[in-house]
Motif scaffolding. Sequence first.
Motif, PDB file in Angstrom:
ATOM      1  N   LYS A  76       0.777  -1.119   0.150  1.00  0.00           N
ATOM      2  CA  LYS A  76       0.080  -0.121  -0.011  1.00  0.00           C
ATOM      3  C   LYS A  76       0.892   1.402   0.002  1.00  0.00           C
ATOM      4  O   LYS A  76       0.448   2.235  -0.582  1.00  0.00           O
ATOM      5  N   LYS A 117       3.917   1.529  -1.394  1.00  0.00           N
ATOM      6  CA  LYS A 117       4.336   1.927  -2.686  1.00  0.00           C
ATOM      7  C   LYS A 117       3.379   2.507  -3.637  1.00  0.00           C
ATOM      8  O   LYS A 117       3.441   3.416  -4.306  1.00  0.00           O
ATOM      9  N   ASN A 118       2.107   1.940  -3.579  1.00  0.00           N
ATOM     10  CA  ASN A 118       1.044   2.283  -4.382  1.00  0.00           C
ATOM     11  C   ASN A 118       0.420   3.761  -4.282  1.00  0.00           C
ATOM     12  O   ASN A 118       0.103   4.551  -5.279  1.00  0.00           O
ATOM     13  N   PHE A 119       0.546   4.297  -3.048  1.00  0.00           N
ATOM     14  CA  PHE A 119       0.219   5.389  -2.324  1.00  0.00           C
ATOM     15  C   PHE A 119       1.101   6.678  -3.050  1.00  0.00           C
ATOM     16  O   PHE A 119       0.811   7.547  -3.429  1.00  0.00           O
ATOM     17  N   THR A 120       2.417   6.294  -2.838  1.00  0.00           N
ATOM     18  CA  THR A 120       3.509   7.102  -3.486  1.00  0.00           C
ATOM     19  C   THR A 120       3.592   7.285  -4.916  1.00  0.00           C
ATOM     20  O   THR A 120       3.664   8.294  -5.642  1.00  0.00           O
ATOM     21  N   GLU A 121       3.358   6.216  -5.658  1.00  0.00           N
ATOM     22  CA  GLU A 121       3.590   6.180  -7.288  1.00  0.00           C
ATOM     23  C   GLU A 121       2.109   6.850  -7.690  1.00  0.00           C
ATOM     24  O   GLU A 121       2.246   7.626  -8.686  1.00  0.00           O
ATOM     25  N   THR A 122       1.037   6.941  -6.991  1.00  0.00           N
ATOM     26  CA  THR A 122      -0.253   7.523  -7.347  1.00  0.00           C
ATOM     27  C   THR A 122      -0.129   9.053  -6.922  1.00  0.00           C
ATOM     28  O   THR A 122      -0.522   9.894  -7.969  1.00  0.00           O
ATOM     29  N   HIS A 123       0.433   9.344  -5.922  1.00  0.00           N
ATOM     30  CA  HIS A 123       0.207  10.760  -5.368  1.00  0.00           C
ATOM     31  C   HIS A 123       1.492  11.641  -5.736  1.00  0.00           C
ATOM     32  O   HIS A 123       1.608  12.997  -5.634  1.00  0.00           O
ATOM     33  N   GLY A 166       4.276  10.104  -8.034  1.00  0.00           N
ATOM     34  CA  GLY A 166       4.642   9.745  -9.378  1.00  0.00           C
ATOM     35  C   GLY A 166       5.693   8.908  -9.406  1.00  0.00           C
ATOM     36  O   GLY A 166       6.565   8.294  -8.404  1.00  0.00           O
ATOM     37  N   ALA A 167       6.016   8.153 -10.690  1.00  0.00           N
ATOM     38  CA  ALA A 167       7.140   7.191 -10.960  1.00  0.00           C
ATOM     39  C   ALA A 167       8.069   7.558 -11.948  1.00  0.00           C
ATOM     40  O   ALA A 167       7.582   8.416 -12.512  1.00  0.00           O
ATOM     41  N   TYR A 178      10.212   5.048  -7.824  1.00  0.00           N
ATOM     42  CA  TYR A 178       9.733   5.921  -7.092  1.00  0.00           C
ATOM     43  C   TYR A 178      10.274   6.352  -5.926  1.00  0.00           C
ATOM     44  O   TYR A 178      11.142   5.595  -5.480  1.00  0.00           O
TER      45      TYR A 178
END
Length: 653
Positions: free
Chosen positions: A148, A150-156, A158-159, A168
Motif C-alpha cells: 500500500k 508503494k502504491n500510494f507514493t506512485e499515485t500521489h 509519481g513514478a 519511485y
Amino acid sequence: MARWLPRSTDLTRFCQKLNRVKTLEDNMMETSFNRCLSTIDLTLLGIGGMVGSGLYVLTGTVAKEIAGPAVIVSFIIAGFASLLAALCYAEFGARVPKTGSAYMFTYVSVGEIWAFLIGWNVLLEYMIGGAAVARAWSGYLDSIFNHKIKNFTETHVGAWQVPFLARYPDFLAAAILLVATAFISFGAKVSSWLNHVFSAISMGIILFILIMGFVLAQPKNWSTQEGGFAPYGLSGIMAGTATCFYAFVGFDVIAASSEEARNPQRAVPRAIAFSLGLATGAYILVSVVLTLMVPWHTLDPDSALADAFYRRGYAWAGFLVAAGSICAMNTVLLSNLFSLPRIVYAMAEDGLFFQVFSRVHPRTQVPVVGIVVFGLLMALLALVFDLEALVQFLSIGTLLAYTFVAASIIILRFQQQKGDVPMPVAGGRPNPEPHEGPSGSELKEYESFSDKLQLVDGDRSKEQREPGQLKAAFEPYLEFLSDFYPGEVVTVAVVTLMVSAICLCSILVFGNTHLHLPTWSYSLLLVLFSLGFLLSLLLIWAHEQQHSTQTFQIPLVPLSPALSIILNIYLMLKLSYMTWVRFAIWLLLGLLVYFSYGIWHSKENLREPQPQRVSARYVVFPGGSLEERVQAVQPSSQPATGLPDTDIDDCKR
C-alpha cells in the motif's frame, strides 16, 4: 621549453609524498573515544552488520536472477574469500587498535595516496550499504501492508523511468535512516544496547526460519524439472559470489570499532572469527531452505522469505519473518552508521579529509558532525537510487579494500621492526631498546641511525636475521638480492604478484568471451602469468618474516594473503562494466579531493624534515665498540646518536 619540465629531484620528492606512511603513537591505546566495547559487543556488531538485508533480500535475488539453487555454492565461496580477508583484518586490528579499518591498515604499511583511495572507497561502501539496507527495510515493511505504501507514493508523487534510479522516491527508507542517525549520535553505549536487542530478535527469527523451512522442504524443487541445481552454470555461480560479498561486509565493522574496544588485541580477532562463522552458516542454511520451499524461478526478489511462507499457506509465518527481518536490518543500519563516521574521523584526524569531521563531542565521545552529515547523505541515496545498482557498486569497493589489506599484511610482515611498534624479531629475540639521545629522550624515527646499527652488528649471526632479509638457505643462489635494503625486494615482489594476478584473472574472465583468444595463446598466457604469480610468491617466501608477536597473526603468510588477493581480483572482474565506470568516476573525484586538500594538510607532511640534509659516510673498524667508532667519525653538526635527518649512504659489515 625544458625549463618548464619538473626536475628529477622534484618528481622524487613528490612520489615520496604520495607513498609516505603513517607514524604511529607511542601508546596506541590512548584515544578520545570511550573504550567500552567487549568481545560480545563486537561480535554482535559483526553479526548485525552481516545478517540483515543480505539474508532476507540477496538470497532471493541471487537465486532467481543469477545462480539458482547454486546460490548455496556462491555463499560458500564468498564466505571462504571473506575468511581470508577477515584473518588479515584480525591481525591488523590486533596490532594497530585504531579506528579507520582498511584505510588505517593501508596507511601504516603501503602509503598515503593508496590509503586515501581505500578510505574514499570505504566511505562509499558504507553509504551504499546503509542506503541499500534502508530500501530493503522499506520494501519488507511495505510487503506487510500489501504494498500500500508503494502504491500510494506512485499515485500521489509519481513514478520514474530513469536507469539506476528507483521507480519511485522511497520516503520511508530515508526516514528510518534519519531516525537511526539520531540514535547513533547518543554514543557507543546506546548504539551497542540497541544492537543487542535487535540482534537477539534477529537470531530468534533465523532459528525459526531454519526449523520451519526444513519441515516444509521439497527436494523436487532442485530437480531437472525445475531447472536443476545450477541452471546458470559455473559462470552464474561466480557472478553470484561477487554479489554475495555484500553479505559479509559486516566484519569490517569490528575492525573499525577497535579504538572503542576494551582489549582489542584479544577482542578483535575473536569477534571477527565468531561473527563470520555464524553469519556464513546462517546464509548457507537459509539458502538451502529457501530454494527447497518453493521453486527458485518463482521467488520474489524483494521479499523472498516472507513470500515463500505466504505461498505455502503460512501467512502468519510470513508476517513473522517480515517483522523479524526489519529488526535484522535495523542492526545493519546501526553498524553502518556506527562505522562510517569513524572512518571519516580517522581520515580527518590525519589531515587527509576536512578537519571539521575530526571533532568529537565531549559528552557522548562520538564524531557527531560525521554522523549527521553522512546520515543525511545516506538518506538521500536511499531516497532516489535502485537497490540492485547500489549492491553491485558496493561489491567492488569491498573487494578492493580486501585486496589492499591482504597486500599490506605481506608488506608489514616482511618489514623491519619499527622503533615505535615493539615486537620480537624473527627467531624469538626481542628488538633492542631504542637508543637515547644526549638529553635522554628516546628516538622514535622509523629509520634512525640506531636501526642501521642492527645491520652491522657483528654479534648477530646469520640465523638471527632481520625481517625482510634473504634467508640464509637461499643466499648462495640469490646472492645478488642481499645488497637490497630489507623489505625492498618483498615490496617489488608484492607489486609483481598483484600485476600477475590481474593479468591472470583477466585472461580467465575475458579470454574466451570478449578477447576470443585461440586455444594456444589462451593456454600460453595462463601459463606465463601463473608462473609470474608463483615466482613472486616464492621470492617473498625466501625472505625472513616477523614471528611470534604477542597479538594474533594470520597463518601461512604469504600464501593466505596471496590467495585472498587473486580471489578478490577475480571477483572484481566478474562485475559489470557499468560498475567499473561508476567506480572510476568515484576514484577521479577522490583524487581531486586528495590533490586539492589532503596532500597539503596531511599531518605526515608537517612531520617531514627540512630540505637541509647532511650526507655522511660511516666506516666500521674491526676493533673496539661499534657505537664509539661511529660517533668518532660522524659530522660534528649532528647529535652523537640518532641522526633523524641524516642520509646514510653506506652502512655495511
